[in-house]
Design a protein around this motif. Structure first.
Motif, PDB file in Angstrom:
ATOM      1  N   ILE A 142       0.887  -1.183   0.000  1.00 22.19           N
ATOM      2  CA  ILE A 142       0.000   0.000   0.000  1.00 22.19           C
ATOM      3  C   ILE A 142       0.914   1.220   0.000  1.00 22.19           C
ATOM      4  O   ILE A 142       1.741   1.378   0.901  1.00 22.19           O
ATOM      5  N   ASN A 143       0.737   2.067  -1.002  1.00 19.25           N
ATOM      6  CA  ASN A 143       1.611   3.250  -1.080  1.00 19.25           C
ATOM      7  C   ASN A 143       1.099   4.363  -0.176  1.00 19.25           C
ATOM      8  O   ASN A 143      -0.039   4.796  -0.307  1.00 19.25           O
ATOM      9  N   ALA A 144       1.969   4.804   0.720  1.00 18.10           N
ATOM     10  CA  ALA A 144       1.620   5.925   1.589  1.00 18.10           C
ATOM     11  C   ALA A 144       2.296   7.172   1.041  1.00 18.10           C
ATOM     12  O   ALA A 144       3.464   7.131   0.659  1.00 18.10           O
ATOM     13  N   LYS A 145       1.548   8.273   0.991  1.00 19.11           N
ATOM     14  CA  LYS A 145       2.075   9.480   0.349  1.00 19.11           C
ATOM     15  C   LYS A 145       2.813  10.369   1.344  1.00 19.11           C
ATOM     16  O   LYS A 145       2.476  10.394   2.530  1.00 19.11           O
ATOM     17  N   GLU A 146       3.743  11.161   0.809  1.00 19.83           N
ATOM     18  CA  GLU A 146       4.448  12.105   1.685  1.00 19.83           C
ATOM     19  C   GLU A 146       3.448  13.085   2.303  1.00 19.83           C
ATOM     20  O   GLU A 146       3.555  13.447   3.473  1.00 19.83           O
ATOM     21  N   SER A 147       2.438  13.476   1.518  1.00 16.65           N
ATOM     22  CA  SER A 147       1.451  14.434   2.037  1.00 16.65           C
ATOM     23  C   SER A 147       0.619  13.829   3.184  1.00 16.65           C
ATOM     24  O   SER A 147      -0.040  14.543   3.930  1.00 16.65           O
ATOM     25  N   ASP A 148       0.627  12.494   3.318  1.00 17.72           N
ATOM     26  CA  ASP A 148      -0.039  11.842   4.470  1.00 17.72           C
ATOM     27  C   ASP A 148       1.005  11.429   5.508  1.00 17.72           C
ATOM     28  O   ASP A 148       0.784  10.473   6.268  1.00 17.72           O
ATOM     29  N   ASP A 149       2.132  12.114   5.506  1.00 23.59           N
ATOM     30  CA  ASP A 149       3.244  11.770   6.416  1.00 23.59           C
ATOM     31  C   ASP A 149       3.681  10.323   6.239  1.00 23.59           C
ATOM     32  O   ASP A 149       4.097   9.664   7.214  1.00 23.59           O
ATOM     33  N   PHE A 150       3.536   9.809   5.043  1.00 21.76           N
ATOM     34  CA  PHE A 150       3.942   8.431   4.718  1.00 21.76           C
ATOM     35  C   PHE A 150       3.217   7.400   5.586  1.00 21.76           C
ATOM     36  O   PHE A 150       3.782   6.355   5.904  1.00 21.76           O
ATOM     37  N   LYS A 151       1.974   7.712   5.983  1.00 21.87           N
ATOM     38  CA  LYS A 151       1.229   6.743   6.808  1.00 21.87           C
ATOM     39  C   LYS A 151      -0.014   6.280   6.052  1.00 21.87           C
ATOM     40  O   LYS A 151      -0.575   7.033   5.257  1.00 21.87           O
ATOM     41  N   ILE A 152      -0.444   5.057   6.321  1.00 25.91           N
ATOM     42  CA  ILE A 152      -1.676   4.566   5.695  1.00 25.91           C
ATOM     43  C   ILE A 152      -2.826   4.720   6.693  1.00 25.91           C
ATOM     44  O   ILE A 152      -2.608   4.819   7.899  1.00 25.91           O
ATOM     45  N   ASN A 153      -4.066   4.704   6.165  1.00 23.69           N
ATOM     46  CA  ASN A 153      -5.220   4.775   7.056  1.00 23.69           C
ATOM     47  C   ASN A 153      -6.048   3.494   6.939  1.00 23.69           C
ATOM     48  O   ASN A 153      -5.762   2.619   6.124  1.00 23.69           O
ATOM     49  N   SER A 154      -7.084   3.416   7.770  1.00 21.61           N
ATOM     50  CA  SER A 154      -7.861   2.174   7.851  1.00 21.61           C
ATOM     51  C   SER A 154      -8.576   1.857   6.533  1.00 21.61           C
ATOM     52  O   SER A 154      -8.739   0.693   6.174  1.00 21.61           O
ATOM     53  N   LYS A 155      -8.981   2.903   5.808  1.00 18.28           N
ATOM     54  CA  LYS A 155      -9.678   2.660   4.516  1.00 18.28           C
ATOM     55  C   LYS A 155      -8.730   2.000   3.527  1.00 18.28           C
ATOM     56  O   LYS A 155      -9.098   1.035   2.851  1.00 18.28           O
ATOM     57  N   GLN A 156      -7.518   2.534   3.448  1.00 18.09           N
ATOM     58  CA  GLN A 156      -6.525   1.942   2.522  1.00 18.09           C
ATOM     59  C   GLN A 156      -6.238   0.502   2.929  1.00 18.09           C
ATOM     60  O   GLN A 156      -6.125  -0.389   2.092  1.00 18.09           O
ATOM     61  N   LEU A 157      -6.132   0.288   4.233  1.00 20.92           N
ATOM     62  CA  LEU A 157      -5.842  -1.074   4.713  1.00 20.92           C
ATOM     63  C   LEU A 157      -6.974  -2.022   4.318  1.00 20.92           C
ATOM     64  O   LEU A 157      -6.740  -3.075   3.701  1.00 20.92           O
ATOM     65  N   GLU A 158      -8.188  -1.632   4.626  1.00 26.12           N
ATOM     66  CA  GLU A 158      -9.319  -2.539   4.375  1.00 26.12           C
ATOM     67  C   GLU A 158      -9.469  -2.834   2.882  1.00 26.12           C
ATOM     68  O   GLU A 158      -9.789  -3.964   2.493  1.00 26.12           O
ATOM     69  N   ALA A 159      -9.190  -1.828   2.050  1.00 22.70           N
ATOM     70  CA  ALA A 159      -9.345  -2.012   0.598  1.00 22.70           C
ATOM     71  C   ALA A 159      -8.359  -3.049   0.046  1.00 22.70           C
ATOM     72  O   ALA A 159      -8.552  -3.574  -1.045  1.00 22.70           O
ATOM     73  N   ASN A 160      -7.309  -3.348   0.787  1.00 24.49           N
ATOM     74  CA  ASN A 160      -6.288  -4.284   0.282  1.00 24.49           C
ATOM     75  C   ASN A 160      -6.385  -5.674   0.915  1.00 24.49           C
ATOM     76  O   ASN A 160      -5.534  -6.528   0.658  1.00 24.49           O
ATOM     77  N   ILE A 161      -7.398  -5.887   1.751  1.00 24.25           N
ATOM     78  CA  ILE A 161      -7.540  -7.196   2.406  1.00 24.25           C
ATOM     79  C   ILE A 161      -8.317  -8.152   1.492  1.00 24.25           C
ATOM     80  O   ILE A 161      -9.334  -7.774   0.916  1.00 24.25           O
ATOM     81  N   THR A 162      -7.790  -9.363   1.357  1.00 24.81           N
ATOM     82  CA  THR A 162      -8.513 -10.396   0.594  1.00 24.81           C
ATOM     83  C   THR A 162      -8.645 -11.616   1.518  1.00 24.81           C
ATOM     84  O   THR A 162      -8.167 -11.590   2.656  1.00 24.81           O
TER      85      THR A 162
END
Ligand code: PMP
Ligand code: GLU
Length: 399
Positions: A142-162
């Protein structure tokens, strides 16, 4: 001759260690090169720790220990986790291995079946990606952006779960970004892991190096449920300037700890008894050297961030912790520097080493383009020299 293992053929050497070896070779040849590559504290191991090792040798404490480590060392880990992170473990839940890197490896050996997916936020420390593949797992980035302080959020996490997802790897504070997840940000991620029955490897090896009075929270401290599914990775390499002693540790539920112990007892056995006794002193003894190092790292961070952000066409965000900074070189792509066209971060790192005489790490190996990782685990003298060289290499001073 028949082929090597298919998995082994896919494994790449660690970029951080490769650049470090190149830097050390150049240095040994008398070249005046500045090292911002491997994240290794430039301080000496504190003398009380060295004395504990000498005492161990002189008292003939040189025999095998239990595969998961000396009970007294595991108790010292338990005490430190309680004192520093308010976590309750028993020694049976602690596994001591030959460096935190090895703890990560045996954790993955214990959890991953071939084809299991492992979620890895990028930028990530290069070893995670390789080690997931080494055990037959599939990294899901999951790519975290510099503008998000290089952090991921719960939505990004959930979208990548299979239905194949087994675990999430978090590094907090992060290598390479230095960013810190707050307790609330962690809670949002952990709620998703609980909902989807995922394990979490929480690499907390930089937990003592957090600046500006920001508070480090261990994922496992969030709730009993979080603790049950978290494997904390930690070690003495960074906190006590003990990279060469090779002692890492993990804390997990009993079943995982036992399985990891089984791996150890049939592979490396326990790490060196002498190093274990030194680590015990590190964890039990006075902690003032840790706080002194933290204050020095903070001063260096402030200096390097300020210098970078005053050089034209490069920039960096201010990291919360660890001892790394992410140099954004987006604006240099396509330019000629050091006699070479800079098409990507690998080109920049190579040109900067060859012509600028500064060793850094391209972030391509960290799953992130157009960034260079610099470590400020280097003397202030070297940091000043390295920044002067960066200014000269890019050829411009003021913004
Ligand atoms: N985790 C992270 C995030 C690291 O940067 C490192 C680098 N040393 C390690 C684990 C491994 O540390 P060691 O094996 O020296 O204990
Ligand atoms: N972890 C440090 C780094 O990222 C040391 C080298 C390594 O073990 O990868 O530079």
């Amino acid at each position: 001759m028949k082929d090597l293992s298919r998995i082994a053929l896919e494994v790449h050497a660690s970029t951080t260690l490769q650049v470090d070896a190149l830097y050390k070779k150049m240095k040994s040849e008398g070249i005046d090169v500045v090292g911002f590559a491997a994240g290794e504290p430039d301080f000496n191991t504190p003398s009380n720790i060295k004395e504990a090792a000498i005492k161990a040798i002189n008292h003939n404490q040189t025999k095998y220990t239990p595969a998961s480590g000396l009970l007294s060392l595991r108790q010292a880990v338990v005490n430190r986790l309680k004192a520093d992170c308010n976590l309750d473990y028993t020694p049976e839940q602690i596994v001591v291995a030959s460096g935190a890197k090895h703890n990560i490896y045996i954790t993955l050996c214990s959890l991953i079946n071939s084809g299991d997916e492992v979620i890895l936020p990028a930028p990530y420390w290069v070893t995670y990606d390789e080690v997931i593949k080494m055990v037959g797992g599939i990294p899901v980035i999951i790519n975290a952006k510099e503008s998000d302080d290089f952090k991921i959020n719960s939505k990004q996490l959930e979208a990548n779960i299979t239905d194949k997802t087994k675990l999430l790897i978090l590094c907090n504070p992060s290598n390479p970004t230095g960013m810190l997840y707050s307790a609330n940000e962690l809670k949002a991620l952990i709620d998703i892991c609980i909902k989807h029955d995922l394990y979490i490897i929480s690499d907390e090896i930089y937990y003592q190096f957090v600046y500006d009075n920001k508070k480090f929270t261990s994922v496992a401290a969030l709730s009993e449920e979080a603790k049950e599914r978290t494997i904390i990775i930690n070690g003495v390499s960074k906190t006590y300037a003990m990279t060469g002693w090779r002692i890492g540790y993990s804390a997990s539920n009993f079943t995982i700890a036992k399985t990891m112990g089984n791996y150890l007892s049939n592979s490396t056995s326990a790490p060196s008894t002498i190093s274990q006794l030194a680590a015990e002193e590190a964890l039990n003894g006075p902690q003032n050297s840790v706080y002194e190092m933290r204050d020095i790292f903070k001063e260096r961070r402030d200096y390097i961030v300020n210098r970078i952000n005053n050089i034209k066409d490069v920039s960096c965000s201010k990291p919360d912790g660890a001892f790394y900074v992410m140099l954004n070189i987006e604006k240099l792509i396509g330019r000629e520097l050091g006699g070479r066209i800079i098409n990507n971060s690998d080109d920049f790192a190579m040109a900067f080493l060859e012509k600028g005489l500064v060793a850094t790490v391209s972030c391509i190996g960290f799953g992130c383009k157009d960034f260079i990782r610099l470590t400020y685990a280097a003397s202030m003298e070297d940091i000043i020299k390295g920044m002067d060289r960066l200014e000269k290499f890019i050829g411009t001073k003021d913004k």
